[in-house]
Write a protein that holds these residues in place. Structure first.
Motif, PDB file in Angstrom:
ATOM      1  N   THR A  73       1.784   9.596 -13.172  1.00 32.20           N
ATOM      2  CA  THR A  73       1.153  10.624 -12.337  1.00 32.20           C
ATOM      3  C   THR A  73      -0.345  10.535 -12.558  1.00 32.20           C
ATOM      4  O   THR A  73      -0.800  10.118 -13.630  1.00 32.20           O
ATOM      5  N   TYR A  74      -1.090  10.920 -11.542  1.00 35.96           N
ATOM      6  CA  TYR A  74      -2.552  10.845 -11.639  1.00 35.96           C
ATOM      7  C   TYR A  74      -3.170  12.210 -11.412  1.00 35.96           C
ATOM      8  O   TYR A  74      -2.714  12.982 -10.571  1.00 35.96           O
ATOM      9  N   GLU A  75      -4.221  12.463 -12.186  1.00 36.72           N
ATOM     10  CA  GLU A  75      -4.836  13.789 -12.163  1.00 36.72           C
ATOM     11  C   GLU A  75      -5.936  13.917 -11.125  1.00 36.72           C
ATOM     12  O   GLU A  75      -6.311  15.016 -10.737  1.00 36.72           O
ATOM     13  N   ASN A  76      -6.490  12.787 -10.719  1.00 36.57           N
ATOM     14  CA  ASN A  76      -7.634  12.841  -9.808  1.00 36.57           C
ATOM     15  C   ASN A  76      -7.419  11.953  -8.588  1.00 36.57           C
ATOM     16  O   ASN A  76      -6.747  10.921  -8.670  1.00 36.57           O
ATOM     17  N   ILE A  87       0.850  -1.196   0.000  1.00 34.81           N
ATOM     18  CA  ILE A  87       0.000   0.000   0.000  1.00 34.81           C
ATOM     19  C   ILE A  87       0.883   1.242   0.000  1.00 34.81           C
ATOM     20  O   ILE A  87       1.782   1.378   0.829  1.00 34.81           O
ATOM     21  N   ALA A  88       0.625   2.148  -0.933  1.00 38.57           N
ATOM     22  CA  ALA A  88       1.369   3.411  -0.982  1.00 38.57           C
ATOM     23  C   ALA A  88       0.376   4.555  -1.197  1.00 38.57           C
ATOM     24  O   ALA A  88      -0.813   4.316  -1.466  1.00 38.57           O
ATOM     25  N   ALA A  89       0.876   5.781  -1.081  1.00 37.52           N
ATOM     26  CA  ALA A  89       0.033   6.947  -1.353  1.00 37.52           C
ATOM     27  C   ALA A  89       0.877   8.021  -2.033  1.00 37.52           C
ATOM     28  O   ALA A  89       2.062   8.169  -1.725  1.00 37.52           O
ATOM     29  N   VAL A  90       0.265   8.705  -2.972  1.00 38.58           N
ATOM     30  CA  VAL A  90       0.908   9.833  -3.657  1.00 38.58           C
ATOM     31  C   VAL A  90      -0.068  10.989  -3.729  1.00 38.58           C
ATOM     32  O   VAL A  90      -1.282  10.806  -3.618  1.00 38.58           O
ATOM     33  N   GLN A  91       0.484  12.168  -3.968  1.00 38.77           N
ATOM     34  CA  GLN A  91      -0.381  13.324  -4.191  1.00 38.77           C
ATOM     35  C   GLN A  91      -0.763  13.390  -5.666  1.00 38.77           C
ATOM     36  O   GLN A  91       0.002  12.920  -6.531  1.00 38.77           O
ATOM     37  N   VAL A  92      -1.902  13.966  -5.962  1.00 34.47           N
ATOM     38  CA  VAL A  92      -2.258  14.274  -7.348  1.00 34.47           C
ATOM     39  C   VAL A  92      -1.081  15.038  -7.964  1.00 34.47           C
ATOM     40  O   VAL A  92      -0.580  15.989  -7.369  1.00 34.47           O
ATOM     41  N   PHE A 146       0.085  -7.857  -6.502  1.00 31.64           N
ATOM     42  CA  PHE A 146      -0.792  -6.695  -6.455  1.00 31.64           C
ATOM     43  C   PHE A 146      -0.209  -5.608  -5.560  1.00 31.64           C
ATOM     44  O   PHE A 146       0.523  -5.916  -4.612  1.00 31.64           O
ATOM     45  N   ALA A 147      -0.551  -4.371  -5.867  1.00 32.32           N
ATOM     46  CA  ALA A 147      -0.272  -3.252  -4.952  1.00 32.32           C
ATOM     47  C   ALA A 147      -1.399  -2.240  -5.142  1.00 32.32           C
ATOM     48  O   ALA A 147      -2.097  -2.259  -6.172  1.00 32.32           O
ATOM     49  N   TYR A 148      -1.567  -1.377  -4.150  1.00 31.94           N
ATOM     50  CA  TYR A 148      -2.628  -0.367  -4.231  1.00 31.94           C
ATOM     51  C   TYR A 148      -2.050   0.986  -3.831  1.00 31.94           C
ATOM     52  O   TYR A 148      -1.337   1.090  -2.831  1.00 31.94           O
ATOM     53  N   VAL A 149      -2.368   1.984  -4.634  1.00 28.19           N
ATOM     54  CA  VAL A 149      -1.817   3.320  -4.412  1.00 28.19           C
ATOM     55  C   VAL A 149      -2.966   4.321  -4.284  1.00 28.19           C
ATOM     56  O   VAL A 149      -3.766   4.480  -5.212  1.00 28.19           O
ATOM     57  N   SER A 150      -3.063   4.958  -3.133  1.00 31.27           N
ATOM     58  CA  SER A 150      -4.097   5.992  -2.970  1.00 31.27           C
ATOM     59  C   SER A 150      -3.560   7.326  -3.477  1.00 31.27           C
ATOM     60  O   SER A 150      -2.419   7.689  -3.188  1.00 31.27           O
ATOM     61  N   VAL A 151      -4.388   8.023  -4.239  1.00 34.02           N
ATOM     62  CA  VAL A 151      -4.010   9.334  -4.786  1.00 34.02           C
ATOM     63  C   VAL A 151      -4.791  10.395  -4.006  1.00 34.02           C
ATOM     64  O   VAL A 151      -6.026  10.346  -3.948  1.00 34.02           O
ATOM     65  N   VAL A 152      -4.050  11.308  -3.389  1.00 39.79           N
ATOM     66  CA  VAL A 152      -4.637  12.271  -2.454  1.00 39.79           C
ATOM     67  C   VAL A 152      -4.477  13.684  -3.041  1.00 39.79           C
ATOM     68  O   VAL A 152      -3.428  13.991  -3.622  1.00 39.79           O
ATOM     69  N   PRO A 153      -5.505  14.549  -2.918  1.00 33.29           N
ATOM     70  CA  PRO A 153      -5.431  15.859  -3.584  1.00 33.29           C
ATOM     71  C   PRO A 153      -4.532  16.888  -2.909  1.00 33.29           C
ATOM     72  O   PRO A 153      -4.457  18.028  -3.347  1.00 33.29           O
ATOM     73  N   HIS A 154      -3.867  16.533  -1.818  1.00 33.04           N
ATOM     74  CA  HIS A 154      -3.003  17.475  -1.086  1.00 33.04           C
ATOM     75  C   HIS A 154      -1.874  16.672  -0.439  1.00 33.04           C
ATOM     76  O   HIS A 154      -1.898  15.436  -0.497  1.00 33.04           O
ATOM     77  N   PRO A 155      -0.902  17.332   0.162  1.00 34.84           N
ATOM     78  CA  PRO A 155       0.240  16.563   0.706  1.00 34.84           C
ATOM     79  C   PRO A 155       0.052  16.033   2.127  1.00 34.84           C
ATOM     80  O   PRO A 155       0.994  15.487   2.700  1.00 34.84           O
ATOM     81  N   PHE A 156      -1.143  16.157   2.696  1.00 33.18           N
ATOM     82  CA  PHE A 156      -1.315  15.816   4.110  1.00 33.18           C
ATOM     83  C   PHE A 156      -1.875  14.404   4.282  1.00 33.18           C
ATOM     84  O   PHE A 156      -3.059  14.199   4.566  1.00 33.18           O
ATOM     85  N   PHE A 157      -0.983  13.444   4.070  1.00 36.83           N
ATOM     86  CA  PHE A 157      -1.368  12.036   4.185  1.00 36.83           C
ATOM     87  C   PHE A 157      -0.168  11.223   4.664  1.00 36.83           C
ATOM     88  O   PHE A 157       0.968  11.701   4.626  1.00 36.83           O
ATOM     89  N   ALA A 158      -0.449  10.005   5.094  1.00 35.37           N
ATOM     90  CA  ALA A 158       0.616   9.083   5.510  1.00 35.37           C
ATOM     91  C   ALA A 158       0.063   7.664   5.416  1.00 35.37           C
ATOM     92  O   ALA A 158      -1.160   7.466   5.330  1.00 35.37           O
ATOM     93  N   VAL A 159       0.972   6.702   5.401  1.00 36.47           N
ATOM     94  CA  VAL A 159       0.567   5.291   5.442  1.00 36.47           C
ATOM     95  C   VAL A 159       1.149   4.703   6.722  1.00 36.47           C
ATOM     96  O   VAL A 159       2.330   4.925   7.024  1.00 36.47           O
TER      97      VAL A 159
END
Ligand SMILES: [Cu+2]
Length: 239
Positions: A156-159, A109-114, A175-188
């Motif tokens: 990169t993801y737009e949404n 599981i990972a996360a990136v910003q839009v 498999f892997a899953y990546v959450s795309v967040v509209p701002h930089p305030f996230f963590a895993v």
């Protein structure tokens, strides 16, 4: 004009968040209930053994969905602010790396910003086929073979999208899953269930903790002149 008024004015002019005063939101996520075993473990083990390369390097399939500590500490939870932010902040220039190593995606599981770069790497001496399958319109599907030692693939993801799926078409257990967040305030959350959301400006927020299979929890948090803490407990419903 007072100093804090000046700072606020500057923040408005800059049109960005995180200018005035910032602190960290830290906390822990725990799981209530007993996680189910990894599905189709026997079939996955068999498939890995049959693969000439993966059969040698893989430690075999683990329970990738639930990483739970002795006291219920829950890893692989995406924690993010969902309400209370204003303005916008540019995506971090540092990319997030999703590696393929030992015939698994790391991390799961990972996360990136839009707009932030996601680099998918092949650290294995074998071919992987990176197949991303977004569900949100505007985020593009991609299906690319990646030979051993070939350069990272960049995405990169737009949404915003929760748990955008990546799979390998060569190795059906990957498999892997990546959450795309509209701002930089996230963590895993790490394997100890803890997380840190960095440099959050003062304000009142709603913060969400979301696990792919254990659901979500939302809490209110106020950041005011210093670090704030919040903890979550996710509960597994009986099947
Ligand atoms: Cu693969």
């Amino acid at each position: 004009m007072k100093l804090n008024t000046l700072a606020a004015a500057a923040a408005v002019l800059a049109g960005s968040i995180g200018v005035v005063s910032a602190a960290d939101i830290t906390g822990k996520v725990t799981l209530k209930g007993t996680p189910p075993p990894e599905p189709n473990l026997a079939q996955k083990t068999e498939a890995i053994k049959k693969d000439i390369f993966c059969g040698k390097v893989s430690e075999g399939p683990k329970n990738r969905v639930f990483v739970v500590g002795q006291n219920g500490e829950l890893g692989q939870v995406v924690v993010k602010i969902t309400e209370g932010l204003s303005g916008s902040a540019p995506a971090a220039s540092e990319p997030v790396v999703l590696d393929q190593k030992g015939c698994e995606y790391l991390p799961y599981i990972a996360a990136v910003q839009v707009g932030q770069k996601l680099m998918v790497r092949n650290s294995d001496e074998t071919l992987h086929n990176v197949h991303s399958i977004p569900k949100v319109a505007g985020n593009k599907e991609s299906n690319k073979a990646q030979m051993a030692k070939s350069p990272d693939l960049s995405y990169t993801y737009e949404n915003a999208e929760d748990f955008l799926a990546f799979k390998c078409d060569v190795h059906p257990w990957m498999f892997a899953y990546v959450s795309v967040v509209p701002h930089p305030f996230f963590a895993v959350t790490g394997n100890d269930g803890s997380f840190t959301i960095k440099n959050v400006p003062d304000g009142k927020y709603k913060v969400e903790a979301a696990h792919r299979k254990a659901g979500k929890s939302v809490k209110e948090v106020e950041v005011k002149g210093g670090n704030a803490t919040v903890s979550f407990e996710l509960e597994l419903k009986a099947p």
